[in-house]
Design an enzyme around this catalytic site. Structure first.
Site, PDB file in Angstrom:
ATOM      1  N   TYR A  87     -14.149 -14.652  53.150  1.00 46.94           N
ATOM      2  CA  TYR A  87     -13.423 -14.041  51.830  1.00 46.94           C
ATOM      3  C   TYR A  87     -13.750 -12.643  51.748  1.00 46.94           C
ATOM      4  O   TYR A  87     -14.840 -12.066  52.045  1.00 46.94           O
ATOM      5  CB  TYR A  87     -14.030 -14.807  50.721  1.00 46.94           C
ATOM      6  CG  TYR A  87     -12.912 -15.039  49.367  1.00 46.94           C
ATOM      7  CD1 TYR A  87     -11.866 -15.481  49.413  1.00 46.94           C
ATOM      8  CD2 TYR A  87     -13.266 -14.060  48.432  1.00 46.94           C
ATOM      9  CE1 TYR A  87     -10.814 -15.731  48.442  1.00 46.94           C
ATOM     10  CE2 TYR A  87     -12.278 -14.176  47.359  1.00 46.94           C
ATOM     11  CZ  TYR A  87     -11.191 -14.709  47.233  1.00 46.94           C
ATOM     12  OH  TYR A  87     -10.182 -14.883  46.284  1.00 46.94           O
TER      13      TYR A  87
ATOM     14  N   GLY B  35      -1.143 -16.983  49.289  1.00 45.78           N
ATOM     15  CA  GLY B  35      -1.803 -17.746  50.039  1.00 45.78           C
ATOM     16  C   GLY B  35      -1.187 -18.083  51.294  1.00 45.78           C
ATOM     17  O   GLY B  35      -0.025 -17.510  51.343  1.00 45.78           O
TER      18      GLY B  35
ATOM     19  N   MET C 138      -1.591 -21.144  53.616  1.00 45.13           N
ATOM     20  CA  MET C 138      -2.321 -22.444  54.067  1.00 45.13           C
ATOM     21  C   MET C 138      -2.172 -22.744  55.559  1.00 45.13           C
ATOM     22  O   MET C 138      -2.782 -23.478  56.084  1.00 45.13           O
ATOM     23  CB  MET C 138      -1.927 -23.554  53.043  1.00 45.13           C
ATOM     24  CG  MET C 138      -2.529 -23.394  51.809  1.00 45.13           C
ATOM     25  SD  MET C 138      -2.085 -24.905  50.754  1.00 45.13           S
ATOM     26  CE  MET C 138      -0.444 -24.682  50.190  1.00 45.13           C
TER      27      MET C 138
END
Length: 314
Positions: free
Chosen positions: A35, A227, A229
């Site tokens: 992160y 995002g 994914m």
């Protein structure tokens, strides 16, 4: 799970007995070290949650034992039974709020709210399009949009149970729900019936799914990515840029929260919790006792297929 030594409660500190805290994908990414923002190690996991004030320092006047509070903006270290932090960290919330919603109201619902408000002006009767519609952010977008009279066009993966997923999303207020394979047509806008072309789209998947979102957008429309994914890049045709004048933007809640918006953030938290109390904002969660955190973690990691949001209960 370890025992930590006691911490002194200074005059401006508040000691909070945690009630519940979720396991979010970003929590796992922090542990994995991938992160962008990581706490100094050794560190306690967790970034949001709700607790009850246990004791306060001598200079604290606006909070009292028994109050329910959440860290706002969010703060690392919520996966522990007691947290001691400065009074400025804590925001008092109504004890009428469902505990699991108070614990999870920031990372996902606030992302949905900000993306609906920050990129284009949406009026009642307008439309948005999104992929990853079964995610919690996706479900929140559907419900907040519906509350404001905004139509939603939703894209989900082809998989077992997709018909049930469609019905569930329509029950939340989705106008249209398509699987990716249904959109393998030349003119996706022909599927829209009487809905207006969306000027705003949301992407949390990337790859081919992001391309599907772009195909729905109106002239001059914007796709916001929050995002990835599929871990696949977004590919955009040259004509989409030149002839449709589409814009691609990104949204990261932590960056937004760090820009001195504490008061605004807290007002929005109260608004979202009010929707939750009224039953106008809901999503699936599973409360798991702290002692069983390993089970919750394995479910959050996707080791048991699709699971509700895992929320640790202390």
């Amino acid at each position: 799970m370890i025992e930590l030594p006691p911490v002194e409660v200074k005059e401006n500190d508040v000691c909070v007995k945690m009630l519940a805290a979720p396991i979010n994908p970003s929590d796992i990414n922090r542990i994995e070290g991938v992160y962008p923002v990581r706490p100094k190690v050794p560190a306690v996991g967790g970034y949001e949650g709700v607790g009850e004030v246990y004791s306060v320092g001598s200079a604290v006047t606006r909070l009292a034992p028994g109050d329910w509070v959440i860290p706002s903006p969010p703060s690392s270290g919520t996966w522990q039974s007691y947290v001691v932090k400065d009074q400025s960290v804590w925001h008092k919330v109504s004890k009428d709020s469902p505990m699991e919603y108070a614990a999870t109201i920031i990372v996902n619902p606030l992302t949905a709210l900000r993306m609906l408000e920050d990129f284009t002006t949406l009026n009642s009767g307008d439309s948005i399009v999104q992929n990853g519609a079964t995610s919690i952010v996706g479900q929140c977008i559907i419900q907040i949009a519906r509350h404001r009279g905004i139509h939603s066009i939703n894209i989900i993966r082809d998989r077992a149970g997709s018909d049930e997923a469609k019905e569930k999303l329509k029950g939340l207020g989705a106008d249209e729900v398509f699987t990716e394979s249904q959109l393998e047509v030349k003119n996706v806008k022909g599927l829209l019936a009487n809905l207006p072309e969306p000027a705003l789209g949301f992407n949390c998947v990337g790859g081919n799914s992001a391309s599907k979102v772009l195909k729905f957008l109106s002239q001059g429309g914007t796709m916001v990515t929050y995002g990835g994914m599929s871990k696949k890049p977004i590919t955009v045709s040259t004509s989409a840029f030149i002839f449709k004048d589409l814009s691609l933007k990104g949204f990261w809640l932590q960056k937004w929260l760090s820009s001195e918006k504490a008061t605004e953030c807290r007002n929005m938290i109260d608004y979202l919790l009010c929707l939750a109390r009224e039953g106008k904002l809901k999503y699936d969660m599973e409360l798991v006792p702290f002692n069983n955190f390993q089970t919750a973690l394995s479910k959050a990691l996707g080791l048991h297929g699709s699971q509700p949001k895992q929320v640790i209960k202390f």
